[in-house]
Design an enzyme around this catalytic site. Structure first.
Site, short mmCIF file in Angstrom:
data_model
loop_
_atom_site.label_atom_id
_atom_site.label_comp_id
_atom_site.label_asym_id
_atom_site.label_seq_id
_atom_site.Cartn_x
_atom_site.Cartn_y
_atom_site.Cartn_z
N ASP A 1 -8.92 -2.96 7.69
CA ASP A 1 -8.87 -3.69 8.96
C ASP A 1 -10.25 -4.01 9.50
O ASP A 1 -10.41 -4.98 10.27
CB ASP A 1 -8.06 -2.90 9.99
CG ASP A 1 -6.61 -2.77 9.56
OD1 ASP A 1 -6.07 -1.65 9.58
OD2 ASP A 1 -6.01 -3.81 9.18
N HIS B 1 0.82 -1.21 0.00
CA HIS B 1 0.00 0.00 0.00
C HIS B 1 0.85 1.26 0.00
O HIS B 1 0.67 2.15 0.84
CB HIS B 1 -0.96 0.00 1.18
CG HIS B 1 -2.25 0.71 0.88
ND1 HIS B 1 -2.70 1.82 1.56
CD2 HIS B 1 -3.19 0.48 -0.07
CE1 HIS B 1 -3.84 2.24 1.05
NE2 HIS B 1 -4.16 1.45 0.07
N LYS C 1 -10.57 6.72 19.32
CA LYS C 1 -10.50 6.40 17.90
C LYS C 1 -11.22 5.07 17.71
O LYS C 1 -10.92 4.11 18.43
CB LYS C 1 -9.04 6.26 17.46
CG LYS C 1 -8.22 7.54 17.60
CD LYS C 1 -8.45 8.48 16.47
CE LYS C 1 -7.36 9.55 16.50
NZ LYS C 1 -7.72 10.75 15.73
N HIS D 1 -8.82 6.72 7.28
CA HIS D 1 -7.58 6.43 6.55
C HIS D 1 -6.92 7.76 6.22
O HIS D 1 -7.57 8.73 5.90
CB HIS D 1 -7.88 5.66 5.26
CG HIS D 1 -6.68 4.95 4.73
ND1 HIS D 1 -5.73 5.57 3.97
CD2 HIS D 1 -6.28 3.67 4.88
CE1 HIS D 1 -4.79 4.71 3.65
NE2 HIS D 1 -5.08 3.54 4.19
N PHE E 1 -11.74 2.26 11.24
CA PHE E 1 -12.38 3.34 10.48
C PHE E 1 -11.39 4.47 10.20
O PHE E 1 -10.52 4.75 11.03
CB PHE E 1 -13.58 3.91 11.24
CG PHE E 1 -14.78 3.00 11.27
CD1 PHE E 1 -14.92 2.05 12.28
CD2 PHE E 1 -15.75 3.07 10.29
CE1 PHE E 1 -16.01 1.20 12.31
CE2 PHE E 1 -16.86 2.21 10.31
CZ PHE E 1 -16.98 1.28 11.32
N ARG F 1 -10.06 -1.21 -0.88
CA ARG F 1 -9.95 -2.66 -0.69
C ARG F 1 -11.14 -3.25 0.07
O ARG F 1 -11.35 -4.46 0.08
CB ARG F 1 -8.65 -2.96 0.07
CG ARG F 1 -7.39 -2.45 -0.62
CD ARG F 1 -6.21 -2.36 0.32
NE ARG F 1 -6.40 -1.32 1.32
CZ ARG F 1 -5.48 -1.00 2.23
NH1 ARG F 1 -4.32 -1.65 2.28
NH2 ARG F 1 -5.71 -0.05 3.11
N HIS G 1 -2.15 1.73 12.92
CA HIS G 1 -1.72 1.13 11.64
C HIS G 1 -2.16 -0.34 11.63
O HIS G 1 -3.34 -0.62 11.75
CB HIS G 1 -0.20 1.32 11.51
CG HIS G 1 0.40 0.94 10.19
ND1 HIS G 1 -0.30 0.74 9.05
CD2 HIS G 1 1.71 0.71 9.87
CE1 HIS G 1 0.52 0.40 8.06
NE2 HIS G 1 1.76 0.38 8.52
C1 SDX Z 1 -3.87 0.96 8.02
O1 SDX Z 1 -1.39 4.30 5.36
C2 SDX Z 1 -1.84 3.14 4.98
O2 SDX Z 1 -1.95 2.86 3.77
C3 SDX Z 1 -2.22 2.20 6.11
C4 SDX Z 1 -2.92 0.90 5.69
C5 SDX Z 1 -2.01 -0.01 4.88
O3 SDX Z 1 -2.51 -0.82 4.09
O4 SDX Z 1 -0.77 0.04 5.13
O5 SDX Z 1 -4.08 1.21 4.93
C6 SDX Z 1 -3.35 0.08 6.92
O6 SDX Z 1 -3.11 1.34 8.87
C7 SDX Z 1 -5.30 1.39 7.99
C8 SDX Z 1 -5.67 2.33 9.18
C9 SDX Z 1 -5.87 1.46 10.44
N1 SDX Z 1 -6.02 2.31 11.63
C10 SDX Z 1 -7.21 2.43 12.26
O7 SDX Z 1 -8.25 1.87 11.89
C11 SDX Z 1 -7.16 3.29 13.51
C12 SDX Z 1 -8.36 4.25 13.57
N2 SDX Z 1 -8.19 5.27 12.53
C13 SDX Z 1 -7.69 6.58 12.91
O8 SDX Z 1 -6.74 6.53 13.94
C14 SDX Z 1 -7.35 7.44 11.71
O9 SDX Z 1 -8.40 7.35 10.83
C15 SDX Z 1 -6.05 7.21 10.95
C16 SDX Z 1 -4.87 7.25 11.86
C17 SDX Z 1 -6.10 5.91 10.23
C18 SDX Z 1 -5.92 8.31 9.90
O10 SDX Z 1 -6.00 9.46 10.60
P1 SDX Z 1 -5.52 10.86 9.98
O11 SDX Z 1 -5.57 10.89 8.52
O12 SDX Z 1 -4.23 11.20 10.63
O13 SDX Z 1 -6.69 11.77 10.42
P2 SDX Z 1 -6.85 12.33 11.86
O14 SDX Z 1 -6.44 11.30 12.87
O15 SDX Z 1 -6.19 13.65 11.87
O16 SDX Z 1 -8.44 12.45 11.93
C19 SDX Z 1 -9.09 13.56 11.35
C20 SDX Z 1 -10.34 13.75 12.21
C21 SDX Z 1 -9.99 13.87 13.69
O17 SDX Z 1 -11.01 14.60 14.29
P3 SDX Z 1 -10.57 16.00 15.00
O18 SDX Z 1 -9.57 15.60 16.07
O19 SDX Z 1 -9.94 16.84 13.89
O20 SDX Z 1 -11.86 16.55 15.53
O21 SDX Z 1 -11.16 12.57 12.10
C22 SDX Z 1 -11.22 11.93 13.36
C23 SDX Z 1 -10.08 12.46 14.19
O22 SDX Z 1 -10.40 12.39 15.57
N3 SDX Z 1 -11.04 10.50 13.13
C24 SDX Z 1 -11.57 9.57 13.90
C25 SDX Z 1 -11.16 8.36 13.32
N4 SDX Z 1 -10.39 8.61 12.25
C26 SDX Z 1 -10.32 9.95 12.14
N5 SDX Z 1 -12.33 9.65 15.01
C27 SDX Z 1 -12.70 8.46 15.55
N6 SDX Z 1 -12.35 7.25 15.05
C28 SDX Z 1 -11.59 7.18 13.95
N7 SDX Z 1 -11.25 5.98 13.47
#
Ligand code: SDX
Length: 373
Positions: free
Chosen positions: A313, A188, A256, A262, A260, A271, A223
């Protein structure tokens, strides 16, 4: 030296280099491996063929595939030393720490570890690709008080992986869902663990060191650790009727919601539909409609409440649960798939290497001096 004040925390949106390995396109919500849509590869190719494609840039000819499979099957068995280091690692350790330790020993035991020619790195990549299923399967079995199961060289990669984990080859529908998950998890672009591997490689350190670092990065719940965390959430919620209330509470606590969101995809992970179809097959095969109801209710609530869509995931966690894997083994399964992408990137980084060393903006104390002695 002028330090820009345009700090891009988390390197969000920063393009740092080219790659010819995969294209993640949020505009078209698509993912290409060496130009092929991942959905086509998941529908038509074995995981062995996808590994070959990522490493060599082309799908194998029948002769190349036969040679690749023969080489992979010859490398599957755990060495006594690797089995011993797994046995020495406490079962209180997270399975990702066992995988990291085993890979580190394989590297330390390889007399060719420091040889960074493409030929040597291809050999190391194939060795890790072939050995990881036994490492993951054996670590799960020893935690259950079960014996090591030796690999079978009459089985393809996916069937053999499941055979070593559970002592039998499950139904073709289950094997195929596993194969699909491996293909989807393989690669990815510059995700955190892959970029970690490239940073380590950029210092001209060895492939095993780069993979060991990538395993450490993948372990984190933001991640790769998210697939395990999704299952913990499902267990915490219990059933679909409790999902909306649970979500309200979790969001109030600023949690978090794992599975959910990305960093790159903002209209959904390309995917997910393919992995969800595989999950649906497993739910039907194992007759688990309540799990589907919980999955769907939480997804709908999260989408409506936060407008944040599932990533890979989210369907993968429950899928691995239905296959019979322990929850803590989910991210090691991700390692077994992503070893292909990581090692492809390590070899690509070496082709036109530049030391990866970004700048920082200092915001500590102004210069000051010690009192005269
Ligand atoms: C993988 O990069 C890749 O390609 C990774 C991957 C791969 O194949 O290698 O696709 C695999 O790692 C997928 C992601 C798995 N992680 C999770 O499911 C963990 C939960 N997700 C979040 O932590 C978050 O969505 C991230 C870390 C994945 C992405 O976050 P960003 O782009 O850094 O965005 P952010 O954290 O700055 O969020 C923006 C806003 C925030 O709100 P505010 O603080 O601005 O008010 O959206 C919110 C976040 O709080 N938010 C979430 C959320 N994801 C974003 N709030 C609650 N739950 C979530 N899952």
């Amino acid at each position: 030296m002028t330090v820009t004040s345009d700090i891009r925390k988390g390197l969000n949106g920063v393009v740092v280099d080219y790659t010819a390995i995969s294209k993640v396109n949020p505009e078209t919500n698509s993912l290409l491996y060496r130009g092929y849509p991942v959905q086509e590869l998941a529908a038509q190719c074995s995981f062995e063929e996808v590994a070959y494609l990522l490493w060599h840039g082309e799908l194998p000819t029948p002769a190349e595939r036969a040679a690749f499979e023969a080489s992979e099957r010859a490398l599957r068995a755990l060495s006594p030393a690797v089995q011993a280091v797994i046995d020495l690692t406490p079962t209180t350790a997270h399975p990702m720490d066992v995988v990291r330790t085993a890979v580190s020993l394989i590297g330390a035991s390889d007399p060719d570890a420091e040889n960074d020619t493409r030929e040597a790195n291809l050999a190391k990549s194939l060795r890790l690709f072939a050995q990881l299923p036994a490492i993951v399967a054996y670590d799960q079995r020893r935690r259950r008080g079960q014996e090591l199961i030796a690999p079978r060289d009459d089985l393809d990669y996916s069937s053999n992986f499941l055979f070593m984990a559970f002592g039998e080859v499950p139904a073709p529908a289950v094997v195929d869902a596993f194969r699909v998950s491996m293909v989807l998890y393989a690669e990815h672009s510059f995700n955190a663990s892959t970029f970690t591997a490239r940073v380590i490689t950029s210092t001209l350190s060895d492939l095993y060191s780069a993979v060991t670092g990538a395993i450490g990065a993948l372990k984190g719940p933001l991640h790769g650790g998210a697939n395990e965390a999704v299952m913990h959430i499902f267990n915490e919620i219990g059933d679909a009727a409790a999902a909306e209330g649970w979500l309200e509470g979790a969001l109030t606590e600023k949690r978090k919601i794992m599975g959910f969101g990305h960093r790159v995809y903002k209209d959904g992970d390309s995917r997910v539909p393919t992995m969800k179809t595989a999950l649906d097959t497993l739910i039907e095969h194992y007759d688990r409609p309540a799990l589907l109801s919980l999955y769907t209710t939480l997804e709908l609530a999260m989408t409506e409440r936060k407008g944040i869509l599932p990533n890979l995931d989210y369907p993968s966690g429950p899928a691995y649960h239905l296959m019979g894997f322990d929850t803590a083994a989910f991210t090691p399964l991700f390692v077994a798939a992503r070893i292909t992408g990581w090692t492809a990137h390590i070899m690509e980084q070496l082709e036109s290497n530049a030391l990866i060393r970004p700048l920082s903006a200092y915001n500590g104390p102004d210069e000051r001096h010690l009192a005269a002695a």
